[in-house]
Scaffold this motif. Structure first.
Motif, PDB file in Angstrom:
ATOM      1  N   THR A 333     -10.285   4.728   1.624  1.00  0.00           N
ATOM      2  CA  THR A 333      -9.539   5.877   1.092  1.00  0.00           C
ATOM      3  C   THR A 333      -8.767   6.580   2.204  1.00  0.00           C
ATOM      4  O   THR A 333      -7.588   6.936   2.040  1.00  0.00           O
ATOM      5  CB  THR A 333     -10.498   6.863   0.410  1.00  0.00           C
ATOM      6  OG1 THR A 333     -11.174   6.197  -0.667  1.00  0.00           O
ATOM      7  CG2 THR A 333      -9.736   8.056  -0.142  1.00  0.00           C
ATOM      8  N   GLN A 334      -9.420   6.771   3.348  1.00  0.00           N
ATOM      9  CA  GLN A 334      -8.748   7.419   4.477  1.00  0.00           C
ATOM     10  C   GLN A 334      -7.573   6.584   4.977  1.00  0.00           C
ATOM     11  O   GLN A 334      -6.489   7.111   5.256  1.00  0.00           O
ATOM     12  CB  GLN A 334      -9.741   7.632   5.618  1.00  0.00           C
ATOM     13  CG  GLN A 334     -10.911   8.532   5.287  1.00  0.00           C
ATOM     14  CD  GLN A 334     -11.886   8.620   6.444  1.00  0.00           C
ATOM     15  OE1 GLN A 334     -11.479   8.775   7.595  1.00  0.00           O
ATOM     16  NE2 GLN A 334     -13.175   8.513   6.152  1.00  0.00           N
ATOM     17  N   VAL A 335      -7.793   5.281   5.097  1.00  0.00           N
ATOM     18  CA  VAL A 335      -6.744   4.408   5.627  1.00  0.00           C
ATOM     19  C   VAL A 335      -5.543   4.378   4.688  1.00  0.00           C
ATOM     20  O   VAL A 335      -4.387   4.420   5.135  1.00  0.00           O
ATOM     21  CB  VAL A 335      -7.300   2.989   5.863  1.00  0.00           C
ATOM     22  CG1 VAL A 335      -6.182   2.021   6.235  1.00  0.00           C
ATOM     23  CG2 VAL A 335      -8.362   3.011   6.959  1.00  0.00           C
ATOM     24  N   ARG A 336      -5.792   4.336   3.394  1.00  0.00           N
ATOM     25  CA  ARG A 336      -4.677   4.344   2.435  1.00  0.00           C
ATOM     26  C   ARG A 336      -3.889   5.650   2.527  1.00  0.00           C
ATOM     27  O   ARG A 336      -2.655   5.650   2.442  1.00  0.00           O
ATOM     28  CB  ARG A 336      -5.203   4.148   1.011  1.00  0.00           C
ATOM     29  CG  ARG A 336      -5.761   2.759   0.751  1.00  0.00           C
ATOM     30  CD  ARG A 336      -6.050   2.539  -0.724  1.00  0.00           C
ATOM     31  NE  ARG A 336      -6.854   1.340  -0.919  1.00  0.00           N
ATOM     32  CZ  ARG A 336      -8.116   1.335  -1.327  1.00  0.00           C
ATOM     33  NH1 ARG A 336      -8.719   2.476  -1.613  1.00  0.00           N
ATOM     34  NH2 ARG A 336      -8.776   0.202  -1.473  1.00  0.00           N
ATOM     35  N   ALA A 337      -4.600   6.756   2.704  1.00  0.00           N
ATOM     36  CA  ALA A 337      -3.919   8.048   2.814  1.00  0.00           C
ATOM     37  C   ALA A 337      -3.069   8.107   4.078  1.00  0.00           C
ATOM     38  O   ALA A 337      -1.937   8.622   4.058  1.00  0.00           O
ATOM     39  CB  ALA A 337      -4.952   9.178   2.812  1.00  0.00           C
ATOM     40  N   ILE A 338      -3.587   7.584   5.177  1.00  0.00           N
ATOM     41  CA  ILE A 338      -2.826   7.562   6.432  1.00  0.00           C
ATOM     42  C   ILE A 338      -1.579   6.702   6.272  1.00  0.00           C
ATOM     43  O   ILE A 338      -0.465   7.103   6.646  1.00  0.00           O
ATOM     44  CB  ILE A 338      -3.703   7.030   7.582  1.00  0.00           C
ATOM     45  CG1 ILE A 338      -4.852   7.994   7.873  1.00  0.00           C
ATOM     46  CG2 ILE A 338      -2.863   6.803   8.841  1.00  0.00           C
ATOM     47  CD1 ILE A 338      -5.940   7.407   8.756  1.00  0.00           C
ATOM     48  N   THR A 339      -1.757   5.523   5.696  1.00  0.00           N
ATOM     49  CA  THR A 339      -0.631   4.608   5.511  1.00  0.00           C
ATOM     50  C   THR A 339       0.441   5.236   4.631  1.00  0.00           C
ATOM     51  O   THR A 339       1.645   5.147   4.922  1.00  0.00           O
ATOM     52  CB  THR A 339      -1.122   3.288   4.889  1.00  0.00           C
ATOM     53  OG1 THR A 339      -2.146   2.727   5.714  1.00  0.00           O
ATOM     54  CG2 THR A 339       0.011   2.288   4.763  1.00  0.00           C
ATOM     55  N   ALA A 340       0.019   5.898   3.569  1.00  0.00           N
ATOM     56  CA  ALA A 340       0.976   6.540   2.662  1.00  0.00           C
ATOM     57  C   ALA A 340       1.725   7.667   3.366  1.00  0.00           C
ATOM     58  O   ALA A 340       2.943   7.833   3.184  1.00  0.00           O
ATOM     59  CB  ALA A 340       0.250   7.070   1.432  1.00  0.00           C
ATOM     60  N   ALA A 341       1.015   8.447   4.179  1.00  0.00           N
ATOM     61  CA  ALA A 341       1.656   9.556   4.886  1.00  0.00           C
ATOM     62  C   ALA A 341       2.685   9.046   5.890  1.00  0.00           C
ATOM     63  O   ALA A 341       3.777   9.618   6.021  1.00  0.00           O
ATOM     64  CB  ALA A 341       0.597  10.398   5.591  1.00  0.00           C
ATOM     65  N   VAL A 342       2.350   7.982   6.595  1.00  0.00           N
ATOM     66  CA  VAL A 342       3.285   7.414   7.569  1.00  0.00           C
ATOM     67  C   VAL A 342       4.522   6.876   6.853  1.00  0.00           C
ATOM     68  O   VAL A 342       5.662   7.121   7.265  1.00  0.00           O
ATOM     69  CB  VAL A 342       2.606   6.304   8.394  1.00  0.00           C
ATOM     70  CG1 VAL A 342       3.623   5.588   9.282  1.00  0.00           C
ATOM     71  CG2 VAL A 342       1.481   6.886   9.246  1.00  0.00           C
ATOM     72  N   ALA A 343       4.305   6.151   5.759  1.00  0.00           N
ATOM     73  CA  ALA A 343       5.430   5.578   5.013  1.00  0.00           C
ATOM     74  C   ALA A 343       6.331   6.665   4.441  1.00  0.00           C
ATOM     75  O   ALA A 343       7.563   6.526   4.412  1.00  0.00           O
ATOM     76  CB  ALA A 343       4.907   4.680   3.896  1.00  0.00           C
ATOM     77  N   ALA A 344       5.730   7.765   3.992  1.00  0.00           N
ATOM     78  CA  ALA A 344       6.520   8.846   3.401  1.00  0.00           C
ATOM     79  C   ALA A 344       7.250   9.665   4.458  1.00  0.00           C
ATOM     80  O   ALA A 344       8.334  10.208   4.196  1.00  0.00           O
ATOM     81  CB  ALA A 344       5.610   9.757   2.574  1.00  0.00           C
ATOM     82  N   GLY A 345       6.676   9.752   5.654  1.00  0.00           N
ATOM     83  CA  GLY A 345       7.237  10.642   6.664  1.00  0.00           C
ATOM     84  C   GLY A 345       8.284  10.033   7.565  1.00  0.00           C
ATOM     85  O   GLY A 345       9.167  10.744   8.066  1.00  0.00           O
ATOM     86  N   LEU A 346       8.219   8.730   7.789  1.00  0.00           N
ATOM     87  CA  LEU A 346       9.165   8.101   8.711  1.00  0.00           C
ATOM     88  C   LEU A 346      10.481   7.774   8.013  1.00  0.00           C
ATOM     89  O   LEU A 346      10.511   7.457   6.821  1.00  0.00           O
ATOM     90  CB  LEU A 346       8.565   6.820   9.302  1.00  0.00           C
ATOM     91  CG  LEU A 346       7.456   7.008  10.335  1.00  0.00           C
ATOM     92  CD1 LEU A 346       6.921   5.656  10.790  1.00  0.00           C
ATOM     93  CD2 LEU A 346       7.953   7.809  11.541  1.00  0.00           C
ATOM     94  N   GLU A 347      11.544   7.836   8.784  1.00  0.00           N
ATOM     95  CA  GLU A 347      12.867   7.469   8.291  1.00  0.00           C
ATOM     96  C   GLU A 347      13.508   6.485   9.258  1.00  0.00           C
ATOM     97  O   GLU A 347      13.124   6.401  10.430  1.00  0.00           O
ATOM     98  CB  GLU A 347      13.757   8.714   8.163  1.00  0.00           C
ATOM     99  CG  GLU A 347      13.239   9.746   7.171  1.00  0.00           C
ATOM    100  CD  GLU A 347      14.116  10.986   7.137  1.00  0.00           C
ATOM    101  OE1 GLU A 347      14.962  11.130   8.056  1.00  0.00           O
ATOM    102  OE2 GLU A 347      13.962  11.799   6.209  1.00  0.00           O
ATOM    103  N   GLU A 348      14.489   5.751   8.763  1.00  0.00           N
ATOM    104  CA  GLU A 348      15.227   4.827   9.628  1.00  0.00           C
ATOM    105  C   GLU A 348      15.995   5.640  10.667  1.00  0.00           C
ATOM    106  O   GLU A 348      16.581   6.677  10.348  1.00  0.00           O
ATOM    107  CB  GLU A 348      16.194   3.998   8.789  1.00  0.00           C
ATOM    108  CG  GLU A 348      16.613   2.694   9.428  1.00  0.00           C
ATOM    109  CD  GLU A 348      15.534   1.622   9.356  1.00  0.00           C
ATOM    110  OE1 GLU A 348      15.036   1.253  10.446  1.00  0.00           O
ATOM    111  OE2 GLU A 348      15.204   1.164   8.258  1.00  0.00           O
ATOM    112  N   VAL A 349      15.952   5.181  11.919  1.00  0.00           N
ATOM    113  CA  VAL A 349      16.662   5.875  12.997  1.00  0.00           C
ATOM    114  C   VAL A 349      17.523   4.869  13.745  1.00  0.00           C
ATOM    115  O   VAL A 349      17.410   3.652  13.547  1.00  0.00           O
ATOM    116  CB  VAL A 349      15.674   6.555  13.974  1.00  0.00           C
ATOM    117  CG1 VAL A 349      14.835   7.602  13.256  1.00  0.00           C
ATOM    118  CG2 VAL A 349      14.786   5.521  14.654  1.00  0.00           C
ATOM    119  N   ALA A 350      18.383   5.392  14.616  1.00  0.00           N
ATOM    120  CA  ALA A 350      19.223   4.509  15.427  1.00  0.00           C
ATOM    121  C   ALA A 350      18.327   3.617  16.280  1.00  0.00           C
ATOM    122  O   ALA A 350      17.445   4.116  16.988  1.00  0.00           O
ATOM    123  CB  ALA A 350      20.142   5.336  16.315  1.00  0.00           C
TER     124      ALA A 350
END
Length: 470
Positions: A333-350
């Protein structure tokens, strides 16, 4: 027996695994137990003709489990004793498990269709190269046999000797002749690649002076080594012109016919070793941080470097998370929450140049010089990934068991602070997200490497990942 295999150091200590039950691979309960595997290897491994050994210990080395849910690749280190001479050394073996009933035995029979010992030098032939353990339906490959790295035996058998004049040319002028040569494996990942230390003892026929030359040999499954060779050549030229704030290991040659890259020995001392020795880590970490910042802001010259998108990064994170969830179900449960937060928070950058596999054993320090090695994973991507990767490996104490957790965390924070003093300020905002993802990947690596006390270390890495998210 090759001198390269006569290892006299103490064998690594066996440790319990505590694998979770898996209905697709019920054999893992036994395959992860060093003592039970020791008994099975003693019973089923057949010494090569005219040879006799005693297997003293069995230690899990690296596990790649549930690859595409179809199979597991399990590497072990066996400690061998040769009764007639008293010599001891470490021998690598790999077990292959398949989820499909009968698949392992079919593969074993296919591998027996041609002589698997063909091309393997006698000095490296300890047991029959391919075996089968019916109790586990496990195919066993004995190093250096590898069905996907068929050039490995040729390299160990002397296929690189035509490069020796080029290597001897690095010495002072003289009539140098090789008096002894050895190869020793330093890293091996079944079916993926092998790294070998190639040592030459040379003597000047005129003066009698003796010298030792070392280089490293990397045998690849595919042609990726050629790309790495070209990258190192390009970066090396820029280093020599003084255009960079870092150095890279120097390439010697690439043998396309063998899919093999030859590299000079990196000067200096590995950052991992410096951290292990207990010296004040501040100086080495600050120097390293500045070099990483310089690399991430470089243009890598004329080298053709592929781009790695955010989608690729997140897929790597998901693969690591899946392994952690499987190995420690209570953390899922913790790992899924971490993965979801990272996926939601990061954006494509140069995109910018990134090492792609930055950790303390891939950085060498020689005075004020920082030399990067193992540049096979260099891509254009989010540069903060490198800093986060180094932070995670230090904070996660991978290979740093002697370092207290508080000390490791402080060292990682120091590295990050120095790094962000030398890069654009906007980069810092996404550091926490990258660190959280990197720590999940480190947790996966701790399990795959079967580190001592891996269940506790995996849990600690996941907890650290949660802290990075605030």
């Amino acid at each position: 027996m090759s001198e390269a295999m006569r290892v006299t150091s103490q064998p690594p200590r066996a440790h319990p695994g505590g694998f979770p039950p898996d209905p697709d691979f019920p054999q893992l309960a036994i395959a992860s137990d060093p003592q039970r595997m020791l008994e099975l290897f003693r019973r089923h491994l057949e010494p090569a003709a005219g040879k006799r050994y005693r297997i003293e210990t069995c230690v899990p080395l690296r596990f790649r489990c549930r690859q595409s849910t179809a199979r597991c690749v399990l590497q072990y280190t066996l400690r061998l004793l040769e009764p007639g001479t008293g010599r001891r050394w470490d021998q690598g073996v790999t077990g292959l498990l398949y989820a499909q009933k009968g698949a392992a035995e079919r593969l074993w029979r296919e591998m027996q269709a041609t002589d698997p010992s063909q091309g393997i030098p006698d000095d490296w032939l300890t047991f029959r190269p391919v075996g089968f353990i019916p109790d586990l339906e496990m195919v066993v490959q004995v190093f250096p046999y590898d069905r996907k790295l068929r050039n490995l035996g040729l390299v160990l058998g002397g296929a690189l000797r035509d490069l020796e004049p080029q290597l001897l040319a690095r010495l002072a002028p003289g009539e140098w002749r090789v008096t002894e040569r050895t190869m020793a494996p330093t890293r091996y990942r079944t079916e993926l690649g092998a790294a070998l230390r190639y040592t030459l003892q040379a003597c000047d026929a005129t003066t009698g002076r003796a010298e030792t030359l070392r280089c490293f040999v990397k045998v690849y499954r595919n042609d990726h080594g050629e790309h790495t060779f070209e990258l190192l050549q390009s970066l090396g030229q820029r280093v020599e012109r003084g255009e960079t704030g870092y150095s890279v290991v120097r390439p010697v040659a690439y043998r396309k016919d063998l899919r093999t890259l030859v590299l000079e020995e990196a000067p200096g001392t590995a950052l991992l070793q410096l951290l292990r020795e207990g010296h004040d880590p501040a100086g080495p970490l600050r120097i390293t941080a500045r070099a990483v910042a310089a690399f991430n802001q470089d243009d890598v010259g004329n080298a053709a470097v592929a781009r790695s998108s955010l989608a690729v990064q997140l897929e790597e994170l998901r693969r690591g998370a899946t392994i952690v969830e499987w190995a420690r179900p209570e953390l899922a449960t913790q790992v899924r929450a971490i993965t979801a937060a990272v996926a939601a928070g990061l954006e494509e950058v140069a995109p910018a140049p990134i090492h792609g596999d930055l950790k303390p054993d891939h950085v060498f320090l020689a005075g004020d010089r920082v030399i990067f090695i193992d540049l096979d994973s260099v891509v254009l991507g989010d540069p903060v990934r490198d800093a986060a990767h180094m932070f995670a490996y230090v904070a996660g104490r991978v290979g740093l068991d002697a370092m207290a957790a508080e000390q490791a965390r402080a060292a990682a924070v120091l590295f990050a602070a120095e790094y962000f003093d030398h890069v654009p300020g906007a980069w810092r905002r996404r550091f926490g997200l990258h660190c959280a993802g990197a720590l999940v990947e480190v947790a996966s690596a701790i399990f795959r490497r079967q580190e001592a006390h891996w269940p506790r270390k995996v849990a600690a890495a996941v907890a650290a990942a949660r802290e990075c998210l605030g």
